[in-house]
Motif scaffolding. Sequence first.
Motif, PDB file in Angstrom:
ATOM      1  N   TYR A   1      20.863  16.124 -10.512  1.00  0.00           N
ATOM      2  CA  TYR A   1      21.573  15.254  -9.555  1.00  0.00           C
ATOM      3  C   TYR A   1      22.663  16.029  -8.819  1.00  0.00           C
ATOM      4  N   LEU A   2      23.097  17.148  -9.417  1.00  0.00           N
ATOM      5  CA  LEU A   2      24.113  17.984  -8.778  1.00  0.00           C
ATOM      6  C   LEU A   2      23.496  19.017  -7.834  1.00  0.00           C
ATOM      7  N   CYS A   3      22.289  19.443  -8.137  1.00  0.00           N
ATOM      8  CA  CYS A   3      21.719  20.615  -7.452  1.00  0.00           C
ATOM      9  C   CYS A   3      20.504  20.304  -6.588  1.00  0.00           C
ATOM     10  N   LEU A   4      19.984  19.078  -6.644  1.00  0.00           N
ATOM     11  CA  LEU A   4      18.795  18.712  -5.863  1.00  0.00           C
ATOM     12  C   LEU A   4      19.057  17.388  -5.150  1.00  0.00           C
ATOM     13  N   SER A   5      18.293  17.159  -4.081  1.00  0.00           N
ATOM     14  CA  SER A   5      18.449  15.885  -3.360  1.00  0.00           C
ATOM     15  C   SER A   5      17.080  15.246  -3.157  1.00  0.00           C
ATOM     16  N   ASP A   6      17.109  14.056  -2.557  1.00  0.00           N
ATOM     17  CA  ASP A   6      15.847  13.334  -2.322  1.00  0.00           C
ATOM     18  C   ASP A   6      14.971  14.012  -1.271  1.00  0.00           C
ATOM     19  N   ALA A   7      15.464  15.095  -0.658  1.00  0.00           N
ATOM     20  CA  ALA A   7      14.604  15.865   0.258  1.00  0.00           C
ATOM     21  C   ALA A   7      13.356  16.364  -0.477  1.00  0.00           C
ATOM     22  N   GLU A   8      13.451  16.540  -1.787  1.00  0.00           N
ATOM     23  CA  GLU A   8      12.292  17.019  -2.558  1.00  0.00           C
ATOM     24  C   GLU A   8      11.119  16.042  -2.472  1.00  0.00           C
ATOM     25  N   TYR A   9      11.437  14.763  -2.217  1.00  0.00           N
ATOM     26  CA  TYR A   9      10.350  13.778  -2.161  1.00  0.00           C
ATOM     27  C   TYR A   9       9.541  13.883  -0.866  1.00  0.00           C
ATOM     28  N   GLU A  10      10.003  14.723   0.080  1.00  0.00           N
ATOM     29  CA  GLU A  10       9.262  14.917   1.333  1.00  0.00           C
ATOM     30  C   GLU A  10       8.264  16.070   1.222  1.00  0.00           C
ATOM     31  N   ARG A  11       8.176  16.683   0.064  1.00  0.00           N
ATOM     32  CA  ARG A  11       7.227  17.796  -0.088  1.00  0.00           C
ATOM     33  C   ARG A  11       5.795  17.342   0.185  1.00  0.00           C
ATOM     34  N   ALA A  12       5.004  18.300   0.657  1.00  0.00           N
ATOM     35  CA  ALA A  12       3.618  17.981   1.042  1.00  0.00           C
ATOM     36  C   ALA A  12       2.761  17.667  -0.179  1.00  0.00           C
ATOM     37  N   GLY A  13       1.674  16.976   0.083  1.00  0.00           N
ATOM     38  CA  GLY A  13       0.703  16.676  -0.967  1.00  0.00           C
ATOM     39  C   GLY A  13       1.340  15.840  -2.063  1.00  0.00           C
ATOM     40  N   PHE A  14       1.010  16.200  -3.273  1.00  0.00           N
ATOM     41  CA  PHE A  14       1.497  15.426  -4.420  1.00  0.00           C
ATOM     42  C   PHE A  14       2.670  16.121  -5.119  1.00  0.00           C
ATOM     43  N   GLU A  15       3.178  17.218  -4.488  1.00  0.00           N
ATOM     44  CA  GLU A  15       4.248  18.028  -5.095  1.00  0.00           C
ATOM     45  C   GLU A  15       5.472  17.204  -5.482  1.00  0.00           C
ATOM     46  N   ALA A  16       5.725  16.147  -4.698  1.00  0.00           N
ATOM     47  CA  ALA A  16       6.929  15.339  -4.954  1.00  0.00           C
ATOM     48  C   ALA A  16       6.911  14.721  -6.343  1.00  0.00           C
ATOM     49  N   ALA A  17       5.731  14.590  -6.937  1.00  0.00           N
ATOM     50  CA  ALA A  17       5.632  13.971  -8.266  1.00  0.00           C
ATOM     51  C   ALA A  17       6.398  14.764  -9.322  1.00  0.00           C
ATOM     52  N   LYS A  18       6.562  16.082  -9.060  1.00  0.00           N
ATOM     53  CA  LYS A  18       7.319  16.910 -10.012  1.00  0.00           C
ATOM     54  C   LYS A  18       8.745  16.394 -10.176  1.00  0.00           C
ATOM     55  N   PHE A  19       9.239  15.711  -9.160  1.00  0.00           N
ATOM     56  CA  PHE A  19      10.649  15.298  -9.137  1.00  0.00           C
ATOM     57  C   PHE A  19      10.816  13.816  -9.479  1.00  0.00           C
ATOM     58  N   VAL A  20       9.738  13.202  -9.970  1.00  0.00           N
ATOM     59  CA  VAL A  20       9.832  11.775 -10.331  1.00  0.00           C
ATOM     60  C   VAL A  20      10.492  11.653 -11.695  1.00  0.00           C
ATOM     61  N   MET A  21      11.671  11.094 -11.655  1.00  0.00           N
ATOM     62  CA  MET A  21      12.494  10.875 -12.850  1.00  0.00           C
ATOM     63  C   MET A  21      13.323   9.631 -12.566  1.00  0.00           C
ATOM     64  N   SER A  22      13.923   9.067 -13.607  1.00  0.00           N
ATOM     65  CA  SER A  22      14.743   7.875 -13.399  1.00  0.00           C
ATOM     66  C   SER A  22      16.111   8.037 -14.045  1.00  0.00           C
ATOM     67  N   PRO A  23      17.182   7.790 -13.259  1.00  0.00           N
ATOM     68  CA  PRO A  23      17.203   7.487 -11.827  1.00  0.00           C
ATOM     69  C   PRO A  23      16.590   8.637 -11.017  1.00  0.00           C
TER      70      PRO A  23
ATOM     71  N   GLY B   1       0.812  -1.227   0.000  1.00  0.00           N
ATOM     72  CA  GLY B   1       0.000   0.000   0.000  1.00  0.00           C
ATOM     73  C   GLY B   1       0.837   1.264   0.000  1.00  0.00           C
ATOM     74  N   ASP B   2       2.122   1.139  -0.281  1.00  0.00           N
ATOM     75  CA  ASP B   2       2.993   2.316  -0.377  1.00  0.00           C
ATOM     76  C   ASP B   2       2.878   2.882  -1.789  1.00  0.00           C
ATOM     77  N   THR B   3       2.100   3.949  -1.926  1.00  0.00           N
ATOM     78  CA  THR B   3       1.794   4.442  -3.271  1.00  0.00           C
ATOM     79  C   THR B   3       2.283   5.864  -3.532  1.00  0.00           C
ATOM     80  N   ALA B   4       2.845   6.535  -2.492  1.00  0.00           N
ATOM     81  CA  ALA B   4       3.209   7.956  -2.623  1.00  0.00           C
ATOM     82  C   ALA B   4       4.413   8.142  -3.543  1.00  0.00           C
ATOM     83  N   PRO B   5       4.545   9.344  -4.146  1.00  0.00           N
ATOM     84  CA  PRO B   5       5.657   9.596  -5.081  1.00  0.00           C
ATOM     85  C   PRO B   5       7.036   9.274  -4.501  1.00  0.00           C
ATOM     86  N   LYS B   6       7.211   9.488  -3.180  1.00  0.00           N
ATOM     87  CA  LYS B   6       8.564   9.284  -2.625  1.00  0.00           C
ATOM     88  C   LYS B   6       8.999   7.816  -2.713  1.00  0.00           C
TER      89      LYS B   6
END
Length: 466
Positions: free
Chosen positions: A268-290, A202-207
Amino acid sequence: MATALIRNGTILTDGGRAAADVFIEDGTITRVGPRLPPQADTVLDASGRYVIPGGIDAHTHLDMPAGDITSTDDFETGTIAAAHGGTTTVIDFATPEPGESLLAALDAWQAKAAGKAVVDYGFHMVLRDFSERTSAEVRALAGREGVTSFKMFMAYPGRLMADDGAIFGAMRGTRDQGGLVMIHAENGGVIEVLVAEALRRGDTAPKIHALTRPPGAEREAAARAIALAEMAAAPVFIVHLSSAEALEAVRGGRERGVAVFAETCPQYLCLSDAEYERAGFEAAKFVMSPPLRPAAHQEALWRGLAARELDTVGTDHCPFGFSDPPHKQRGRDDFSKIPNGAPGIETRLMLLWDEGVRTGRITPERFVEITAAAPAKIFGLWPRKGTIAEGSDADIVLWDPDRRVTLSATAHHMRVDYSLYEGRTITGAPETVLSRGEVIVDRGAFLGHTGRGRFLKRSAAGAASA
Ligand code: URP
Ligand code: ZN
Ligand code: ZN
């Protein structure tokens, strides 16, 4: 004959810097030297500016289909945004449908770009497999069509993932044609298991996107790709490298003498996984691979750039709308349905100058190397592109090291409704941008015209040491 003169600037290339003027005739640099006579149709004063080669972004996804949606920038809007950011050449990825011939895919991507691109462009070709037919088409692509680099995926099983035999075959098959295999290095099988387990819990969040694509999956794939290249006696180029672990694999390969090239990206140089802690669905903006990594990886990547373990910085520009259009919303209840990718074609040079040069992590010369000279050398465009020298295309940026810009979706030219760097103020930005001698951007105004960009047939890739 149209002539232009750039006076009083400091020319900055990967080889050094000099106070010199640049004379341009019909789009080609014909003289570089001190105090050239001030007679030309257009005279630009570059006092207090660096005069640098236009950026080469060797990793873009313009007008790219992803299921039933398409990346939001096409070759017109995307290259206008690129030009505003000082990038004057892009190399995009032509992607065949399953079973489609590579030459047909090239025709399809040529049709997307022709009459639209405002800067010059080339194509890499995506390979899903490596059969007899692929081999024959690779020969035609590398020889006749000037498409000398080929991307393969170790991720996305059932969609794009190629097995080790196909990658090994492609490395051997392209090597003798002056071709270079580029690898998306993530272990698709491992990620598939982790994603299925997370969804069952049931872990479905962007992070969770980041947690199911760990650095170990990137390290394993990068190391395997490099081992395959070693056995094939072929060069390999690792795209969008995001982690210290994968960088370690590159270092190990090089120590063994493998011709490994590697690219990272500004995110990858200027951002970190802290962006995935954003509230609501905002973290989806940072969903990329890797995915974005813990902050410690950023310093490892900067050190890798300075130490020449990483060769280039491309953007992986692959924009999908957050709300308008609501592309990212498709994954509201399931992170694995969020379209992968983020915008960045416009902000690459500004971020690297601000976070790289101004902080002392890289020199101005290294900045030019990773944004222009090295991609030109690795992908068969040197010395036509990537430098300021007699005989080169006059793709030139007058760079203002003191200009401050606040990055924002309300101000950028990318056709996407968000910025990864909303509200961040950077220092150092393009003032005037020339493509083949024509001023296409000046102080924020676009002066070029739609469709002026030309297709670039490239020579052998992967041969030159960056
Ligand atoms: O998430 C990403 N990177 N999307 C673009 C496609 C790719 O794998 O480069
Ligand atoms: Zn990729
Ligand atoms: Zn990509």
